[in-house]
Scaffold this motif. Structure first.
Motif, short mmCIF file in Angstrom:
data_model
loop_
_atom_site.label_atom_id
_atom_site.label_comp_id
_atom_site.label_asym_id
_atom_site.label_seq_id
_atom_site.Cartn_x
_atom_site.Cartn_y
_atom_site.Cartn_z
N LEU A 182 5.66 8.32 -16.31
CA LEU A 182 6.13 6.95 -15.70
C LEU A 182 5.75 5.88 -16.37
CD1 LEU A 182 6.75 6.50 -11.75
CD2 LEU A 182 5.61 4.51 -13.19
N ILE A 183 6.81 4.91 -16.61
CA ILE A 183 6.35 3.57 -17.11
C ILE A 183 6.89 2.44 -16.13
CG2 ILE A 183 6.82 1.87 -18.91
CD1 ILE A 183 6.94 4.40 -20.98
N VAL A 184 6.09 1.60 -15.84
CA VAL A 184 6.61 0.50 -15.07
C VAL A 184 6.71 -0.79 -15.90
CG1 VAL A 184 5.87 -1.35 -13.32
CG2 VAL A 184 4.99 1.14 -13.35
N THR A 185 8.17 -1.60 -15.62
CA THR A 185 8.44 -2.54 -16.21
C THR A 185 8.63 -3.83 -15.01
OG1 THR A 185 9.97 -3.76 -17.95
CG2 THR A 185 10.87 -2.07 -16.18
N GLU A 186 8.07 -4.94 -15.45
CA GLU A 186 7.89 -5.78 -14.27
C GLU A 186 8.75 -7.36 -15.07
OE1 GLU A 186 6.33 -8.84 -14.02
OE2 GLU A 186 4.69 -8.44 -15.27
N GLU A 233 0.73 -1.05 -0.11
CA GLU A 233 -0.07 -0.24 -0.16
C GLU A 233 0.83 1.40 -0.03
OE1 GLU A 233 -2.46 -3.18 2.09
OE2 GLU A 233 -0.22 -2.41 2.20
N ASP A 234 1.84 1.23 0.84
CA ASP A 234 3.15 2.62 0.72
C ASP A 234 3.82 2.68 -0.44
OD1 ASP A 234 2.30 3.18 3.54
OD2 ASP A 234 3.78 2.14 4.38
N VAL A 279 4.45 5.78 -5.58
CA VAL A 279 4.63 6.03 -7.13
C VAL A 279 4.37 7.04 -7.49
CG1 VAL A 279 2.40 5.14 -8.01
CG2 VAL A 279 4.43 4.74 -9.10
N ASP A 280 3.42 7.76 -7.23
CA ASP A 280 2.95 9.43 -7.65
C ASP A 280 3.96 10.35 -7.51
OD1 ASP A 280 0.26 8.39 -8.34
OD2 ASP A 280 -0.60 8.82 -6.66
N LEU A 321 -0.62 -0.25 -9.91
CA LEU A 321 0.17 0.82 -9.94
C LEU A 321 -0.63 1.94 -10.89
CD1 LEU A 321 4.00 -0.06 -9.55
CD2 LEU A 321 2.29 0.68 -7.72
N GLY A 322 -1.33 1.32 -11.81
CA GLY A 322 -2.14 2.15 -12.73
C GLY A 322 -1.30 2.90 -13.49
#
Length: 201
Positions: free
Chosen positions: A119-123, A7-8, A13-14, A44-45
């Motif tokens: 922002l872009i997330v990669t997993e 949650e934190d 992320v913002d 994370l949206g």
């Protein structure tokens, strides 16, 4: 290294995109198989680039004699993944592949990602692995979060996942013990290189 709740992490992320300008902030989410990377990254949206989209095709793995260990570091197009991250970091638009678990195959040209995103997330599994070309990934990422989960819970989830995709209980259990476990050992060795540990839900 600091460990925070998921949650934190989602709340954090913002604030990340404020750290760079003129290109996306690239956030990596890494952890062993079954820890919940895809679910967490989706929560994370933000636009998402999945390392799994760079799985080598099953036919090619058959030619290499490597299909029985699909998911190992050398069964991915790591050079293609690194090149796409580099283009995003340079502010270029890309059209990324995605992995379809039902088909057990990557689908090319499936996910447009904008180089002007904040922002872009990669997993994926091997974002912190230094070997076999994977060492080119970490320098391209602005921050990397390592997801943690008790092994017993993670392995139970993996068995259930493999069964959903057609394996018997015996086949799923064998794959988790013989393939996923070896990959998890490789992934865990890079945990100290992460910026944050995140407790997966």
């Amino acid at each position: 290294m600091m460990c925070i709740t998921h949650e934190d992490a989602i709340a954090r992320v913002d604030t990340l995109s404020e750290r760079v300008s003129g290109r996306p902030f690239l956030l990596g989410v890494v952890g062993p198989p079954g820890v919940g990377k895809s679910t967490f990254a989706a929560a994370l949206g933000r636009p998402l680039l999945q390392m799994d989209g760079f799985h080598l095709a099953n036919e090619y793995l058959d030619d290499l004699g490597a299909r029985d260990r699909k998911g190992a570091p050398d069964t991915f197009d790591v050079e293609g993944y690194v090149a796409m991250l580099a283009r995003l970091r340079s502010g270029h638009d890309v059209i990324a592949p995605r992995f379809d678990r039902d088909l057990d195959a990557a689908i090319a040209g499936a996910l447009p990602l904008s180089g002007s995103a904040d922002l872009i997330v990669t997993e994926g599994n091997y974002l912190l692995c230094p070997d076999g070309g994977w060492g080119g990934v970490r320098p391209l990422l602005d921050e990397v979060w390592y997801l943690t989960l008790p092994d017993a819970v993670r392995e139970e989830r993996l068995v259930a996942r493999h069964r959903r995709h057609g394996r018997t209980l015996a086949e799923a259990t064998a794959w988790v013990r013989q393939v996923d476990a070896r990959n998890a050992e490789v992934i865990n060795r890079g945990a100290s290189l992460a910026d944050l540990l995140v407790a997966a839900p």
